[in-house]
Write an enzyme that holds these catalytic residues in place. Structure first.
Site, mmCIF file in Angstrom:
data_model
loop_
_atom_site.group_PDB
_atom_site.id
_atom_site.type_symbol
_atom_site.label_atom_id
_atom_site.label_comp_id
_atom_site.label_asym_id
_atom_site.label_seq_id
_atom_site.Cartn_x
_atom_site.Cartn_y
_atom_site.Cartn_z
ATOM 1 N N LYS A 1 -0.264 7.061 -23.294
ATOM 2 C CA LYS A 1 0.295 7.419 -24.599
ATOM 3 C C LYS A 1 1.776 7.007 -24.618
ATOM 4 C CE LYS A 1 -3.731 9.608 -24.574
ATOM 5 N NZ LYS A 1 -3.805 10.900 -23.976
ATOM 6 N N PHE B 1 -6.228 20.164 -24.820
ATOM 7 C CA PHE B 1 -6.861 18.865 -25.085
ATOM 8 C C PHE B 1 -8.266 18.866 -24.484
ATOM 9 C CE2 PHE B 1 -7.522 14.343 -23.877
ATOM 10 C CZ PHE B 1 -7.585 13.843 -25.152
ATOM 11 N N ASP B 2 -9.150 17.998 -24.966
ATOM 12 C CA ASP B 2 -10.558 18.093 -24.543
ATOM 13 C C ASP B 2 -10.765 17.899 -23.041
ATOM 14 O OD1 ASP B 2 -9.942 15.431 -24.939
ATOM 15 O OD2 ASP B 2 -11.868 14.873 -25.779
ATOM 16 N N ASP C 1 1.414 19.661 -20.623
ATOM 17 C CA ASP C 1 0.530 18.514 -20.778
ATOM 18 C C ASP C 1 1.305 17.566 -21.686
ATOM 19 O OD1 ASP C 1 -1.397 16.676 -21.324
ATOM 20 O OD2 ASP C 1 -2.893 18.086 -22.050
ATOM 21 N N HIS D 1 -18.937 14.485 -27.108
ATOM 22 C CA HIS D 1 -18.637 13.535 -28.196
ATOM 23 C C HIS D 1 -18.600 12.084 -27.730
ATOM 24 C CE1 HIS D 1 -14.817 14.472 -26.351
ATOM 25 N NE2 HIS D 1 -14.271 13.418 -26.914
ATOM 26 N N TYR E 1 0.832 -1.211 0.000
ATOM 27 C CA TYR E 1 0.000 0.000 0.000
ATOM 28 C C TYR E 1 0.860 1.251 0.000
ATOM 29 C CZ TYR E 1 -3.968 3.030 1.042
ATOM 30 O OH TYR E 1 -4.935 3.997 0.975
ATOM 31 N N ALA F 1 1.462 14.147 -22.572
ATOM 32 C CA ALA F 1 1.094 12.799 -23.018
ATOM 33 C C ALA F 1 2.039 12.233 -24.087
ATOM 34 C CB ALA F 1 -0.340 12.808 -23.538
HETATM 35 C C1 LIG Z 1 -5.003 11.686 -23.488
HETATM 36 C C2 LIG Z 1 -4.652 13.038 -23.131
HETATM 37 C C3 LIG Z 1 -5.022 13.595 -21.900
HETATM 38 C C4 LIG Z 1 -5.887 12.859 -20.903
HETATM 39 O O1 LIG Z 1 -5.319 11.669 -20.504
HETATM 40 P P1 LIG Z 1 -6.175 10.369 -20.119
HETATM 41 O O2 LIG Z 1 -5.133 9.394 -19.716
HETATM 42 O O3 LIG Z 1 -6.943 9.965 -21.328
HETATM 43 O O4 LIG Z 1 -7.071 10.752 -18.998
HETATM 44 C C5 LIG Z 1 -4.616 14.876 -21.630
HETATM 45 N N1 LIG Z 1 -3.912 15.588 -22.524
HETATM 46 C C6 LIG Z 1 -3.544 15.097 -23.709
HETATM 47 C C7 LIG Z 1 -2.746 15.920 -24.656
HETATM 48 C C8 LIG Z 1 -3.905 13.808 -24.067
HETATM 49 O O5 LIG Z 1 -3.564 13.328 -25.263
#
Ligand SMILES: *Cc1c(COP(=O)(O)O)cnc(C)c1O
Length: 458
Positions: free
Chosen positions: A257, A124-125, A214, A449, A72, A216
């Site tokens: 990613k 990003f969305d 951000d 979406h 844990y 990813a």
């Molecule tokens: C996928 C993504 C996110 C969100 O990540 P999740 O693991 O899907 O929650 C944030 N920013 C970017 C640029 C992404 O491609």
């Protein structure tokens, strides 16, 4: 004769996939309300919905799964993950979360207040969702070049420095931090140059604002810097990553990613006060600070995946597959966001379905046509995803309307890419007979979406 290029791995395990008939697909899509997110996976032949959590782990990652420490608190798996992140990014503090949006949720809970403005290259969305749900404003300072899909510039993901400067000059008081998304997913998986990251840093310092990446697809971004930006050809991917992160104060990461795991994410930062605040929110939302929503085995796989995917060979195999699909589309004259980006091809739907009015969602219509044609699941990154303006509640038609073909890492061969390209060509050949699109029957208030229900018109 020059040796042809081949993948930097071989295949050890396979998963069968099945094709279907057009009649079957028509039934399934109707039941899914013409939203491909609502299809069952076995109704899809080649799944290019997303590259998120869909990659194939390596034998080393699977070996890491077997020796995960599920304690844990204080698990060795957490420390392996933390040390790998520290080594690659230079960030001292690491907080695991179950995926990227969870990292956003935890960090933004600490940093964003109502009425704030968060500028960036393109949000990003989920990032936009986490900002707007806190009644703050996500402002895109995207370079104008990104709006012209046919213009070839090497770093279309850049922040428009003039737009950012103008905004900060006017509204700095309302800006808690700046976000740079690497690579810029919304603009088509387009990279941000090192020079641009430096300029953002300089501007941020001028206004005394922290910078958040951000991250990813930061490894893919580093690959593009190496091959496209002057002065980086001889640097390793890891050296480039380290320099990139030196221009940020923190990162949120969707490890689904570029860390090539099926689930996982984290926050990393050098700002101790951010870490201290985030720890508290992390415990509330995600779990104790040494696992935060992840299994020990998954943290091991994440550490190994990050290490592997910040090596040139692995990235080269990946990005060249995306380029291969782009080259096939070029043969057929199909317009997409140029040059090909890191993780996907983004087809410029209004340039294909010229007769479908924007109010009838051309990119969603093209997504539907491609699925019906060959069972290939792409994803609309366009007017549906753009949601409504939070104030006027009008559809946002200002951006691009794209069909994204996201390519999972180490999953499909170039034969699959050929199937995709030819299916799209067949739709392209009958594009003038497609005159009507879809209309919304039901939609959620935010990030519609994923769950929207549609009706085919005409
Ligand atoms: C996928 C993504 C996110 C969100 O990540 P999740 O693991 O899907 O929650 C944030 N920013 C970017 C640029 C992404 O491609």
């Amino acid at each position: 004769m020059q040796q042809p290029f081949a993948e930097s791995w071989k295949i050890k395990m396979v998963e069968p996939i099945r094709n279907s008939t057009r009649h079957e697909r028509e039934q399934w899509l109707k039941a899914a309300h013409y939203n491909v997110f609502q299809l069952n996976a076995e109704e899809v032949y080649i799944d290019l919905l997303t590259d998120s959590g869909t990659g194939a782990m390596s034998d080393r990652q699977w070996a890491g799964m077997m020796i995960g420490d599920e304690s844990y608190a204080g698990a060795t798996s957490f420390r392996k993950m933390k040390e790998t992140i520290q080594r690659i990014t230079g960030f001292q503090y690491v907080l695991p979360t179950h995926q990227g949006r969870a990292a956003e949720n935890v960090l933004f809970s600490c940093l964003i207040n109502e009425n704030d403005i968060i500028p960036g290259n393109s949000h990003f969305d989920t990032t936009k969702g986490h900002i707007e749900s806190r009644k703050a404003f996500a402002v895109d300072c995207t370079v104008d070049d990104a709006k012209d899909t046919q213009k070839e510039v090497p770093f279309k993901g850049n922040v428009d420095i003039t737009k950012l400067d103008t905004l900060l000059a006017k509204e700095a008081d309302r800006v808690p931090f700046i976000i740079v998304t690497i690579t810029n997913n919304t603009a088509g998986g387009q990279p941000v140059s090192m020079d641009n990251l430096r300029q953002v840093r300089r501007l941020a310092q001028k206004y005394n604002k922290p910078v958040l990446f951000d991250s990813a697809r930061f490894a893919e971004n580093a690959y593009f810097i190496k091959v496209r930006e002057e002065g980086f050809a001889d640097k390793t991917i890891k050296e480039i990553c380290y320099e990139m992160f030196s221009y940020a104060d923190a990162m949120t990461m969707s490890a689904k990613k570029d860390a090539i795991v099926n689930m996982g994410g984290f926050i990393a930062t050098n700002i101790q006060s951010w870490f201290d605040m985030a720890k508290v929110k992390g415990i509330v939302y995600e779990g104790y600070i040494t696992y935060g929503g992840m299994n020990g085995r998954d943290m091991n796989a994440l550490a190994i995946g990050l290490d592997e995917n910040t090596e040139f060979d692995n990235l080269e195999t990946r990005i060249r597959q995306v380029a291969y699909l782009a080259q096939r589309l070029d043969e057929f004259g199909i317009p997409y966001q140029r040059p090909a980006g890191g993780h996907a091809i983004f087809v410029d739907a209004p340039k294909v379905l010229v007769q479908v009015p924007k109010e009838e969602f051309p990119a969603q219509t093209l997504t539907i046509e491609l699925y019906l044609e060959a069972g290939i699941r792409g994803c609309e990154i366009g007017y549906l995803l753009a949601d409504r303006d939070p104030v006027t509640r009008q559809n946002r038609f200002g951006g691009l309307d794209l069909l994204r073909l996201a390519i999972p890492r180490r999953v499909y061969t170039n034969n699959h890419m050929d199937v995709v390209a030819v299916a799209l060509k067949n739709v392209y050949d009958r594009r003038n007979s497609i005159t009507r699109g879809v209309e919304i029957v039901w939609e959620a208030e935010l990030m519609r979406h994923f769950t929207v229900q549609l009706r085919q018109l005409g």
